[in-house]
Design an enzyme around this catalytic site. Structure first.
Site, mmCIF file in Angstrom:
data_model
loop_
_atom_site.group_PDB
_atom_site.id
_atom_site.type_symbol
_atom_site.label_atom_id
_atom_site.label_comp_id
_atom_site.label_asym_id
_atom_site.label_seq_id
_atom_site.Cartn_x
_atom_site.Cartn_y
_atom_site.Cartn_z
ATOM 1 N N PHE A 1 -35.750 -15.313 -15.803
ATOM 2 C CA PHE A 1 -37.275 -15.794 -15.290
ATOM 3 C C PHE A 1 -37.992 -14.823 -14.120
ATOM 4 C CE2 PHE A 1 -39.945 -18.739 -13.838
ATOM 5 C CZ PHE A 1 -40.048 -19.824 -14.411
ATOM 6 N N HIS B 1 -28.624 -17.951 -13.699
ATOM 7 C CA HIS B 1 -28.983 -18.318 -14.685
ATOM 8 C C HIS B 1 -29.313 -17.164 -15.495
ATOM 9 C CE1 HIS B 1 -30.605 -22.559 -13.395
ATOM 10 N NE2 HIS B 1 -30.031 -21.760 -12.145
ATOM 11 N N HIS C 1 -25.553 -19.514 -19.906
ATOM 12 C CA HIS C 1 -25.146 -20.483 -18.686
ATOM 13 C C HIS C 1 -25.710 -21.548 -19.207
ATOM 14 C CE1 HIS C 1 -29.948 -19.932 -18.567
ATOM 15 N NE2 HIS C 1 -29.683 -20.737 -17.929
ATOM 16 N N ASP D 1 -26.826 -25.228 -17.112
ATOM 17 C CA ASP D 1 -27.595 -25.594 -15.783
ATOM 18 C C ASP D 1 -26.610 -26.746 -15.512
ATOM 19 O OD1 ASP D 1 -29.431 -23.692 -15.968
ATOM 20 O OD2 ASP D 1 -31.298 -25.774 -17.086
ATOM 21 N N HIS E 1 -29.965 -28.373 -10.384
ATOM 22 C CA HIS E 1 -30.888 -27.268 -10.482
ATOM 23 C C HIS E 1 -32.058 -27.487 -10.783
ATOM 24 C CE1 HIS E 1 -33.216 -23.765 -12.124
ATOM 25 N NE2 HIS E 1 -33.281 -24.282 -13.727
ATOM 26 N N HIS F 1 -36.406 -31.333 -18.709
ATOM 27 C CA HIS F 1 -35.263 -31.403 -17.747
ATOM 28 C C HIS F 1 -34.949 -32.959 -16.796
ATOM 29 C CE1 HIS F 1 -35.215 -26.836 -17.330
ATOM 30 N NE2 HIS F 1 -33.885 -26.595 -17.021
ATOM 31 N N GLU G 1 -28.582 -22.706 -22.088
ATOM 32 C CA GLU G 1 -29.681 -21.837 -22.137
ATOM 33 C C GLU G 1 -29.457 -20.106 -22.463
ATOM 34 O OE1 GLU G 1 -32.761 -24.114 -19.855
ATOM 35 O OE2 GLU G 1 -31.830 -23.134 -18.700
#
EC number: 3.5.1.9
Length: 211
Positions: free
Chosen positions: A20, A50, A54, A56, A60, A162, A174
């Site tokens: 990201f 991440h 991965h 979460d 997070h 989320h 993800e």
């Protein structure tokens, strides 16, 4: 299960692994190299939790949420269903999943890419419509996964999907790679590391043929 086919659904993790924007890129340096007086090679890694495939943790997206190393491992291991929603953007909705929703197992993985962008960041990634996650939770699903980098659109500031994960206590994977996986049921094995203060963990995610 001897001889059962295995699909590796984890992308490669190296200096080219996308993250990201603003997150820590993967780096490694040598702490020691084999030579006179040193019998081993030893690396130091720097990476976001991440990176690559991965899981979460609630931490997070919730200041009061649990860290990844404190979670029950059961949702990350067991029967799952792979559902294709290839090319769907920006949100995977219930209508894209309904064709495969009969007698769902507790884990659902969604393929949105024809070929996952394992070497580049995709700002137009597919996320989940919050209503679709609600429907899955209503059907007893405990874990959802997707082959994009997030269950929410990359530019989302409210992280609606989320927040459904948080409220419904869903676990999430993800950045999977489902390019070569047909729709159907498999055994999922994708255990996070026991990082007791981390908001996520890389996983080595695989699917195993069910016989």
């Amino acid at each position: 299960m001897n001889g059962a086919r295995i699909w590796d659904i984890s992308p490669p993790v190296d200096a080219g692994a996308p993250v990201f924007p603003g997150d820590a890129p993967y780096r490694h340096q040598w702490a020691a190299r084999m030579g006179p007086g040193c019998p081993v090679n030893l690396q130091t890694l720097t990476l976001s939790p991440h990176t690559g495939a991965h899981a979460d943790a609630p931490l997070h997206y919730d200041d009061a949420g649990a860290a990844i190393g404190m979670l029950d491992l059961a949702p990350y291991l067991g029967r799952c269903r792979v559902v294709h929603a290839i090319g769907v953007r920006p949100l995977v909705r219930w209508e894209h999943l309904a064709h495969a929703a009969d007698t769902l197992p507790e884990r659902v993985l969604v393929r949105s890419y024809q070929r996952a962008p394992v070497g580049r960041w995709d700002p137009a990634l597919a996320g989940f419509d919050p209503e679709a996650l609600e429907r899955l939770a209503d059907l007893g699903v405990r874990l959802v996964g997707i082959d994009s980098a997030s269950v929410d659109p990359a530019d989302s500031k409210t992280l609606d999907a989320h927040q459904v994960l948080r409220r419904r206590e869903l676990r999430v994977l993800e950045n999977l790679v489902l390019d070569d996986v047909p729709e159907g049921d498999y055994e999922l094995i994708a255990l996070p590391l026991k990082l007791v203060t981390a908001d996520a963990s890389p996983v080595r995610a695989i699917l195993r043929e069910i016989r």
